[in-house]
Structures are given as C-alpha cells and as structure tokens.
Scaffold this active site. Structure first.
Site, PDB file in Angstrom:
ATOM      1  N   GLU A  93     -17.644  12.572 -23.059  1.00 19.34           N
ATOM      2  CA  GLU A  93     -17.922  12.158 -21.746  1.00 19.34           C
ATOM      3  C   GLU A  93     -19.242  12.745 -21.293  1.00 19.34           C
ATOM      4  O   GLU A  93     -19.617  13.842 -21.704  1.00 19.34           O
ATOM      5  CB  GLU A  93     -16.910  12.710 -20.882  1.00 19.34           C
ATOM      6  N   ASP A  94     -19.808  12.325 -20.400  1.00 15.12           N
ATOM      7  CA  ASP A  94     -21.081  12.823 -19.507  1.00 15.12           C
ATOM      8  C   ASP A  94     -20.656  14.013 -18.596  1.00 15.12           C
ATOM      9  O   ASP A  94     -21.364  15.104 -18.745  1.00 15.12           O
ATOM     10  CB  ASP A  94     -21.679  12.035 -18.863  1.00 15.12           C
ATOM     11  N   ASP A 143     -15.569  15.797 -13.764  1.00 17.29           N
ATOM     12  CA  ASP A 143     -15.566  16.161 -12.202  1.00 17.29           C
ATOM     13  C   ASP A 143     -14.249  16.472 -11.786  1.00 17.29           C
ATOM     14  O   ASP A 143     -13.612  17.438 -12.007  1.00 17.29           O
ATOM     15  CB  ASP A 143     -16.425  15.043 -11.573  1.00 17.29           C
ATOM     16  N   LYS A 192     -17.725  20.187 -13.909  1.00 18.59           N
ATOM     17  CA  LYS A 192     -17.890  20.698 -12.664  1.00 18.59           C
ATOM     18  C   LYS A 192     -16.326  20.979 -12.171  1.00 18.59           C
ATOM     19  O   LYS A 192     -15.641  20.243 -11.373  1.00 18.59           O
ATOM     20  CB  LYS A 192     -18.290  19.385 -11.615  1.00 18.59           C
ATOM     21  N   PHE A 214     -24.250  16.777  -6.899  1.00 22.96           N
ATOM     22  CA  PHE A 214     -24.571  15.305  -7.742  1.00 22.96           C
ATOM     23  C   PHE A 214     -25.771  15.331  -8.347  1.00 22.96           C
ATOM     24  O   PHE A 214     -26.790  15.582  -8.122  1.00 22.96           O
ATOM     25  CB  PHE A 214     -24.582  14.336  -6.754  1.00 22.96           C
ATOM     26  N   ASP A 219     -26.207   8.672 -13.707  1.00 24.98           N
ATOM     27  CA  ASP A 219     -26.841   7.660 -12.641  1.00 24.98           C
ATOM     28  C   ASP A 219     -26.378   7.889 -11.435  1.00 24.98           C
ATOM     29  O   ASP A 219     -25.379   8.612 -10.847  1.00 24.98           O
ATOM     30  CB  ASP A 219     -26.562   6.130 -13.095  1.00 24.98           C
ATOM     31  N   ARG A 278     -30.713   6.769 -15.387  1.00 26.87           N
ATOM     32  CA  ARG A 278     -30.143   7.275 -16.354  1.00 26.87           C
ATOM     33  C   ARG A 278     -31.166   7.647 -17.657  1.00 26.87           C
ATOM     34  O   ARG A 278     -30.828   8.405 -18.502  1.00 26.87           O
ATOM     35  CB  ARG A 278     -29.265   6.013 -17.185  1.00 26.87           C
TER      36      ARG A 278
HETATM   37  P1  IMP Z   1     -13.984  12.187 -12.564  1.00 31.91           P
HETATM   38  O1  IMP Z   1     -12.849  11.225 -12.717  1.00 31.91           O
HETATM   39  O2  IMP Z   1     -14.150  12.620 -10.994  1.00 31.91           O
HETATM   40  O3  IMP Z   1     -13.894  13.334 -13.373  1.00 31.91           O
HETATM   41  O4  IMP Z   1     -15.245  11.259 -12.565  1.00 31.91           O
HETATM   42  C1  IMP Z   1     -15.849  11.067 -13.726  1.00 31.91           C
HETATM   43  C2  IMP Z   1     -17.005  10.123 -13.787  1.00 31.91           C
HETATM   44  O5  IMP Z   1     -17.670  10.206 -12.361  1.00 31.91           O
HETATM   45  C3  IMP Z   1     -18.302  10.618 -14.667  1.00 31.91           C
HETATM   46  O6  IMP Z   1     -17.832  10.070 -16.073  1.00 31.91           O
HETATM   47  C4  IMP Z   1     -19.302   9.929 -13.885  1.00 31.91           C
HETATM   48  O7  IMP Z   1     -19.483   8.815 -14.197  1.00 31.91           O
HETATM   49  C5  IMP Z   1     -19.054  10.048 -12.546  1.00 31.91           C
HETATM   50  N1  IMP Z   1     -19.649  11.514 -11.998  1.00 31.91           N
HETATM   51  C6  IMP Z   1     -18.776  12.567 -11.516  1.00 31.91           C
HETATM   52  N2  IMP Z   1     -19.843  13.511 -11.006  1.00 31.91           N
HETATM   53  C7  IMP Z   1     -21.200  12.752 -11.222  1.00 31.91           C
HETATM   54  C8  IMP Z   1     -22.425  13.297 -10.679  1.00 31.91           C
HETATM   55  O8  IMP Z   1     -22.706  14.453 -10.572  1.00 31.91           O
HETATM   56  N3  IMP Z   1     -23.487  12.375 -11.150  1.00 31.91           N
HETATM   57  C9  IMP Z   1     -23.305  11.286 -11.688  1.00 31.91           C
HETATM   58  N4  IMP Z   1     -22.170  10.700 -12.008  1.00 31.91           N
HETATM   59  C10 IMP Z   1     -20.972  11.412 -11.702  1.00 31.91           C
HETATM   60 MG    MG Z   2     -19.036   7.992 -16.502  1.00 27.90          MG
END
Ligand code: IMP
Ligand code: MG
Length: 181
Positions: free
Chosen positions: A99-100, A103, A131, A152, A159, A165
């Site tokens: 995963e990137d 969060d 994070k 962010f 993105d 990206r």
């Molecule tokens: P989660 O379900 O909140 O962990 O969200 C994960 C997804 O939200 C990631 O795979 C990203 O695509 C997007 N995301 C969360 N934080 C960021 C950020 O700071 N920049 C860009 N995309 C983010």
């Molecule tokens: Mg993503």
C-alpha cells in the site's frame, strides 16, 4: 503553473525513497525465500512504490492488482467496494499487500478480511507511509517505509484529486491548493 508550487515541503526525497525500497526489499527477500509469495498492490496509489520495491525483492514472486473504492458516504465504516478483483486464486499463497499509505486503516482492514476468507497461507502488509495518529481500525503494517505526521501528502503515486502522482518524491500538499476549493 508547476506542480512544485503546490508542494509545501518534501517529506521523503528520491534518495530516501530509494533507500527505503532497498531496505524493505532486503527484509522481504529474507522473509519470503522458499515461500509462495504473491505481491498484491492496491490501485492506483501504490503502483509507483510497488514498481520500485519489486526490483529490490530477489526471491521468486508473482504480482497481482486490486482496485477498491469507498462506498460514498460510508467511508467511516470502512466498507469498500471491489472495483477490480485479483486474477490469481490466492489459496496457499503468501500474500504481501503493498500500500502507499496507512491512514485510518479502514480500507486495509476491510481488504485483509476479504482476503482472509480465501485460504491464503499467510497475509502481511507492507506500506510505504504510515500515519498512525489518524488510525481508526485495529491494524498494523508488518513492513513500514516511513512513519509520517498527520498531514496530507502527495507524490510517488499519491494523489490529490488524481493529480501529483508523477512527482518523484513525497511532499506535503500546500494549503493554498485546497483552501481555494
Ligand atoms: P485509510 O483507509 O484511511 O487508511 O485510507 C487509505 C487510502 O487513503 C490510501 O490508500 C490513500 O489512497 C488515501 N490517503 C490517505 N491519506 C492520504 C494522503 O495523505 N495523501 C493521499 N492519499 C491519502
Ligand atoms: Mg490508495
């Protein structure tokens, strides 16, 4: 206007990202030697990281992709919709989800649950960025590139509104970009 004007500061430089991929690749190579490694990437944010990480993994592996989207209005429940499923049957595979960014963790915990029902031999998570301050689901990555504050970020696959990206580093999105919206 250049994309660079929308970057408040750099959080991970190209050099640092290269080193992160090297270090993670080395650990993963050690841990998956002789196993049935299937690297699963979540579209689209993780593709840049995935491509660089793959070339640092020196044991046999296969790759596959998944695309998911949050159901509108239910993001907080972590219910995601599978837009593109895996092509590979994962039974008996040692899955490494790449995963990137981790969060809230809601997306990944849901994805992990879906894959757990498919009889994989093991499932682990590798995230470029973590994070932890914003975590809502009870989930941890097994491999973490870098822990970052709750800001962010964009670039290296990540993105804002499908933009940035292609930046070769990870940076914090400048406030003026979303203040205008
Ligand atoms: P989660 O379900 O909140 O962990 O969200 C994960 C997804 O939200 C990631 O795979 C990203 O695509 C997007 N995301 C969360 N934080 C960021 C950020 O700071 N920049 C860009 N995309 C983010
Ligand atoms: Mg993503």
């Amino acid at each position: 206007m250049s994309m660079l004007n929308d970057v408040a500061c750099v959080l991970a430089s190209q050099e640092e990202l290269k080193q992160i991929c090297k270090d993670l690749g080395e650990q993963i190579t050690k841990d998956y030697e002789g196993k049935n490694l299937l690297v699963v990437s979540v579209l689209k944010g993780a593709v840049v990281f995935m491509a660089d990480l793959l070339r640092e993994i020196k044991c046999d592996c296969r790759i596959d992709f998944m695309a998911v989207s949050s159901y509108s209005g239910t993001k907080t429940t972590g219910v995601v919709k599978i837009k593109k499923d895996l092509d590979v049957d994962v039974a008996g595979c040692d899955i490494l989800i790449v995963e990137d960014i981790l969060d809230s963790g809601l997306t990944l915990s849901y994805l992990k649950k879906i894959l757990e029902d498919r009889n994989a031999a093991s499932i682990k998570i590798c995230t470029l960025l973590d994070k932890p301050e914003n975590r809502k689901a009870d989930i941890k990555a097994d491999y973490i590139g870098k822990v970052i504050p709750d800001e962010f970020v964009i670039g290296y696959g990540l993105d804002y509104d499908e933009k940035y990206r292609n930046l070769p580093f990870v940076g914090v999105l400048a406030e003026h970009v979303y203040a205008d919206k």
